[in-house]
Design an enzyme around this catalytic site. Structure first.
Site, PDB file in Angstrom:
ATOM      1  N   HIS A  64       0.837  -1.216   0.000  1.00 30.33           N
ATOM      2  CA  HIS A  64       0.000   0.000   0.000  1.00 30.33           C
ATOM      3  C   HIS A  64       0.864   1.255   0.000  1.00 30.33           C
ATOM      4  O   HIS A  64       0.413   2.325  -0.375  1.00 30.33           O
ATOM      5  CB  HIS A  64      -0.962  -0.003   1.201  1.00 30.33           C
ATOM      6  CG  HIS A  64      -0.296   0.308   2.500  1.00 30.33           C
ATOM      7  ND1 HIS A  64       0.550  -0.585   3.120  1.00 30.33           N
ATOM      8  CD2 HIS A  64      -0.321   1.403   3.291  1.00 30.33           C
ATOM      9  CE1 HIS A  64       1.013  -0.030   4.239  1.00 30.33           C
ATOM     10  NE2 HIS A  64       0.494   1.165   4.365  1.00 30.33           N
ATOM     11  N   LYS A 105      10.177  -8.284   5.698  1.00 29.73           N
ATOM     12  CA  LYS A 105      11.152  -8.876   6.620  1.00 29.73           C
ATOM     13  C   LYS A 105      11.957  -9.931   5.890  1.00 29.73           C
ATOM     14  O   LYS A 105      11.448 -10.580   4.971  1.00 29.73           O
ATOM     15  CB  LYS A 105      10.436  -9.530   7.811  1.00 29.73           C
ATOM     16  CG  LYS A 105      11.309  -9.630   9.034  1.00 29.73           C
ATOM     17  CD  LYS A 105      11.417  -8.281   9.714  1.00 29.73           C
ATOM     18  CE  LYS A 105      12.295  -8.303  10.932  1.00 29.73           C
ATOM     19  NZ  LYS A 105      12.177  -7.037  11.672  1.00 29.73           N
ATOM     20  N   SER A 361      15.464   4.821  10.374  1.00 29.88           N
ATOM     21  CA  SER A 361      15.786   4.266   9.049  1.00 29.88           C
ATOM     22  C   SER A 361      15.151   5.127   7.952  1.00 29.88           C
ATOM     23  O   SER A 361      15.743   5.341   6.891  1.00 29.88           O
ATOM     24  CB  SER A 361      15.245   2.847   8.919  1.00 29.88           C
ATOM     25  OG  SER A 361      16.163   1.923   9.439  1.00 29.88           O
TER      26      SER A 361
HETATM   27  P1  NAD Z   1      20.608  -8.718  18.852  1.00 35.00           P
HETATM   28  O1  NAD Z   1      21.023  -9.943  18.154  1.00 35.00           O
HETATM   29  O2  NAD Z   1      21.488  -7.522  18.775  1.00 35.00           O
HETATM   30  O3  NAD Z   1      20.342  -8.980  20.415  1.00 35.00           O
HETATM   31  C1  NAD Z   1      19.517  -9.981  20.930  1.00 35.00           C
HETATM   32  C2  NAD Z   1      20.113 -10.456  22.253  1.00 35.00           C
HETATM   33  O4  NAD Z   1      19.205 -11.370  22.881  1.00 35.00           O
HETATM   34  C3  NAD Z   1      21.433 -11.188  22.080  1.00 35.00           C
HETATM   35  O5  NAD Z   1      22.411 -10.617  22.934  1.00 35.00           O
HETATM   36  C4  NAD Z   1      21.110 -12.637  22.468  1.00 35.00           C
HETATM   37  O6  NAD Z   1      22.197 -13.309  23.051  1.00 35.00           O
HETATM   38  C5  NAD Z   1      19.967 -12.428  23.450  1.00 35.00           C
HETATM   39  N1  NAD Z   1      19.120 -13.605  23.643  1.00 35.00           N
HETATM   40  C6  NAD Z   1      18.706 -14.521  22.721  1.00 35.00           C
HETATM   41  N2  NAD Z   1      17.932 -15.456  23.288  1.00 35.00           N
HETATM   42  C7  NAD Z   1      17.848 -15.141  24.607  1.00 35.00           C
HETATM   43  C8  NAD Z   1      17.167 -15.714  25.728  1.00 35.00           C
HETATM   44  N3  NAD Z   1      16.434 -16.811  25.615  1.00 35.00           N
HETATM   45  N4  NAD Z   1      17.303 -15.118  26.949  1.00 35.00           N
HETATM   46  C9  NAD Z   1      18.039 -13.998  27.099  1.00 35.00           C
HETATM   47  N5  NAD Z   1      18.699 -13.401  26.066  1.00 35.00           N
HETATM   48  C10 NAD Z   1      18.593 -13.959  24.836  1.00 35.00           C
HETATM   49  O7  NAD Z   1      19.151  -8.395  18.286  1.00 35.00           O
HETATM   50  P2  NAD Z   1      18.387  -6.993  18.301  1.00 35.00           P
HETATM   51  O8  NAD Z   1      18.620  -6.321  17.017  1.00 35.00           O
HETATM   52  O9  NAD Z   1      18.652  -6.298  19.581  1.00 35.00           O
HETATM   53  O10 NAD Z   1      16.874  -7.515  18.245  1.00 35.00           O
HETATM   54  C11 NAD Z   1      16.204  -7.969  19.413  1.00 35.00           C
HETATM   55  C12 NAD Z   1      14.706  -7.941  19.156  1.00 35.00           C
HETATM   56  O11 NAD Z   1      14.303  -6.606  18.798  1.00 35.00           O
HETATM   57  C13 NAD Z   1      14.221  -8.835  18.015  1.00 35.00           C
HETATM   58  O12 NAD Z   1      12.920  -9.293  18.328  1.00 35.00           O
HETATM   59  C14 NAD Z   1      14.112  -7.877  16.834  1.00 35.00           C
HETATM   60  O13 NAD Z   1      13.205  -8.305  15.850  1.00 35.00           O
HETATM   61  C15 NAD Z   1      13.609  -6.628  17.551  1.00 35.00           C
HETATM   62  N6  NAD Z   1      13.856  -5.381  16.830  1.00 35.00           N
HETATM   63  C16 NAD Z   1      15.106  -5.014  16.456  1.00 35.00           C
HETATM   64  C17 NAD Z   1      15.315  -3.799  15.795  1.00 35.00           C
HETATM   65  C18 NAD Z   1      16.680  -3.304  15.433  1.00 35.00           C
HETATM   66  O14 NAD Z   1      16.794  -2.139  15.005  1.00 35.00           O
HETATM   67  N7  NAD Z   1      17.724  -4.066  15.606  1.00 35.00           N
HETATM   68  C19 NAD Z   1      14.211  -2.988  15.487  1.00 35.00           C
HETATM   69  C20 NAD Z   1      12.930  -3.385  15.897  1.00 35.00           C
HETATM   70  C21 NAD Z   1      12.771  -4.583  16.576  1.00 35.00           C
END
Ligand code: NAD
Length: 469
Positions: A64, A105, A361
């Site tokens: 959209h 995604k 972004s």
């Molecule tokens: P990342 O890989 O930088 O960090 C995730 C962290 O979670 C890692 O340090 C990992 O070791 C830890 N982790 C994984 N499983 C775990 C568990 N069971 N218990 C405790 N810790 C655990 O990822 P990120 O970019 O910070 O993304 C995290 C979440 O945020 C995801 O759901 C992602 O979709 C969402 N998100 C990210 C962004 C972005 O800009 N990076 C934007 C919107 C949403």
């Protein structure tokens, strides 16, 4: 937890919100459905010289608005349903905070922590080439960003691959966001999602009616916070909560385990320890705990910032927080959500709370397209007017300003300051709108309000186009 649970949760949240709308059924179906999915399998040579077959996906949920936008995830848990659910969330997230993109995604099924840099580079370059082949990437088509397991480095490799294949593309740098600054990234993008989580929680805790309902004092100061996932999003969220909001971080959980200290944990020191030793455990002044148990400790705000399906019907009855701030996508599944709502725990939903990343972004994409950074757009004329005003003010008051303050007033804000203030404004304004909508329409919770607002916006945009008059 079944692989489809996250997909089903997003579907349930959509249907519940849609049941409060008057939008015709067919149009609702169009808003819900995923428009295109590309599932690929490609060969990449492993470090041992053997060929490995890598499975990956890209889902473009809604056209959209164009381009579509959404991160790329590296995880061994990646699957088609998860990618589609995350793409759908991106559509609603963008609509909710006024970012004019459709949702998308990507996911690559590898475990980033156990692969070498070289292997990850070969994978992301090949993945980019696959996307180009099927027209699933481009400044006006679909623009990826970082997500779980990927970061600036991968985004830099994407743009490098893209501009070498699509040599005639004028706006090549706008094919991906979250790039390093030296590759036309934007200051503030790395911390944007986490900082947005901080601004979102701040906005929520400023609503006195809401804090009274939760039996909390207004404001962030002194609030006890527990974090799951000290990654890109989680670290920056708690860093800002601690430094700018005066909150006390009492617990942190990571893959290797959890730590707890009622006196508070210095999260910058904790991150340094993890980078040096690979673990948050044995942090000075904190007790080691089981990683799941930390989330169930008493606190005011629990921030799951790791992955989906972390709070379910199984552990939701034991959560003691008054607010769950969904920094990750889909951390509370539909069973958990139901229980938290019944227990009067406020869930601030992912599609609002982690929208800071896509907001910044969007600024990066605009900057790449205009070919000029935002601070350079402040005109020379404005600078001259500012200088005259500062001079007049100093003459009138007889007081000289400090040199750095004088400079700031004359030259205007730098790019980082512009980005952060626009991010704060977006998070504040959006929270105000969702909150009012929740109250006005008498909806069961904030998540339903956020979904419904987004659904109505997307549905209206189809009507605006005259496609469904
Ligand atoms: P990342 O890989 O930088 O960090 C995730 C962290 O979670 C890692 O340090 C990992 O070791 C830890 N982790 C994984 N499983 C775990 C568990 N069971 N218990 C405790 N810790 C655990 O990822 P990120 O970019 O910070 O993304 C995290 C979440 O945020 C995801 O759901 C992602 O979709 C969402 N998100 C990210 C962004 C972005 O800009 N990076 C934007 C919107 C949403």
């Amino acid at each position: 937890m079944s692989r489809g649970a996250f997909f089903e949760s997003v579907s349930t949240y959509f249907d519940r919100a849609a049941s409060f709308s008057k939008i015709e059924k067919g149009l609702l179906k169009q808003v819900k459905t995923c428009n295109s999915i590309y599932r690929m399998r490609f060969p990449v040579r492993g470090d041992d010289g053997q060929v490995r077959v890598v499975e990956a996906f890209r889902a473009e949920h809604s056209y959209h608005r164009l381009p579509t936008k959404g991160g790329i995830r590296f995880s061994r848990m990646v699957n088609l349903n998860e990618t589609v659910a995350l793409a759908a969330l991106m559509t609603y997230k963008c609509a909710l905070v006024g970012v004019p993109f459709g949702g998308a995604k990507g996911g690559v099924r590898i475990s980033p922590a156990s692969e070498s840099e070289g292997f990850r580079e070969r994978v992301i370059r090949r993945y980019t080439a696959e996307l180009i082949r099927k027209n699933f990437i481009g400044p006006d088509i679909d623009v990826p960003a970082p997500d779980y397991g990927t970061g600036e480095r991968e985004m830099g490799l994407i743009v490098d691959t893209y501009k070498n294949i699509c040599m005639n593309e004028q706006n090549a740098y706008a094919c991906v966001t979250g790039k390093p600054l030296t590759m036309q990234g934007i200051p503030g993008r790395t911390q944007a999602t986490g900082q947005g989580v901080y601004f979102g929680l701040k906005a929520a805790l400023e609503k006195k009616e809401l804090t009274a309902q939760l039996d909390l004092t207004p404001g962030l100061s002194g609030k006890r916070v527990i974090l799951q996932g000290l990654g890109k999003v989680g670290f920056h969220a708690v860093k800002h909560l601690q430094k700018d909001g005066g909150a006390v971080i009492v617990g942190v959980s990571e893959q290797e385990g959890g730590i707890y200290s009622s006196d508070g944990i210095d999260v910058e020191a904790l991150l340094r320890q993890r980078q040096e030793t690979g673990s948050i455990l044995n942090f000075p002044g904190a007790e080691n705990r089981d990683r799941g148990a930390v989330m169930e400790e008493s606190c005011d705000i629990l921030i799951p910032a790791a992955l989906e399906n972390q709070i379910t019907a199984e552990n939701a009855p034991r959560i003691q927080a008054k607010i769950v701030g969904e920094a990750a996508n889909g951390p509370v599944d539909r069973g958990g959500d139901e229980i938290l709502r019944k227990r009067g725990i406020l869930v601030i939903p992912d599609l609002y709370l982690n929208a800071g990343g896509v907001t910044v972004s969007y600024f990066e994409w605009l900057k790449n397209r205009s070919g000029v950074s935002f601070d350079r757009m402040i005109s020379r004329h404005e600078e001259m007017v500012n200088r005259e005003m500062v001079n007049a003010m100093e003459t009138l008051t007889g007081q000289k300003l400090a040199a750095d303050r004088r400079e700031e007033l004359i030259l205007g804000p730098d790019e980082l300051r512009l980005v952060v203030s626009a991010l704060e404004e977006t998070m504040n304004r959006s929270f105000g709108k969702i909150y009012e909508f929740w109250r006005e329409r008498d909806l069961p919770d904030l998540r339903t309000a956020a979904f419904l607002k987004a659904i109505e916006k997307v549905a209206n945009s189809y009507k605006d186009h005259g496609i469904f008059p």
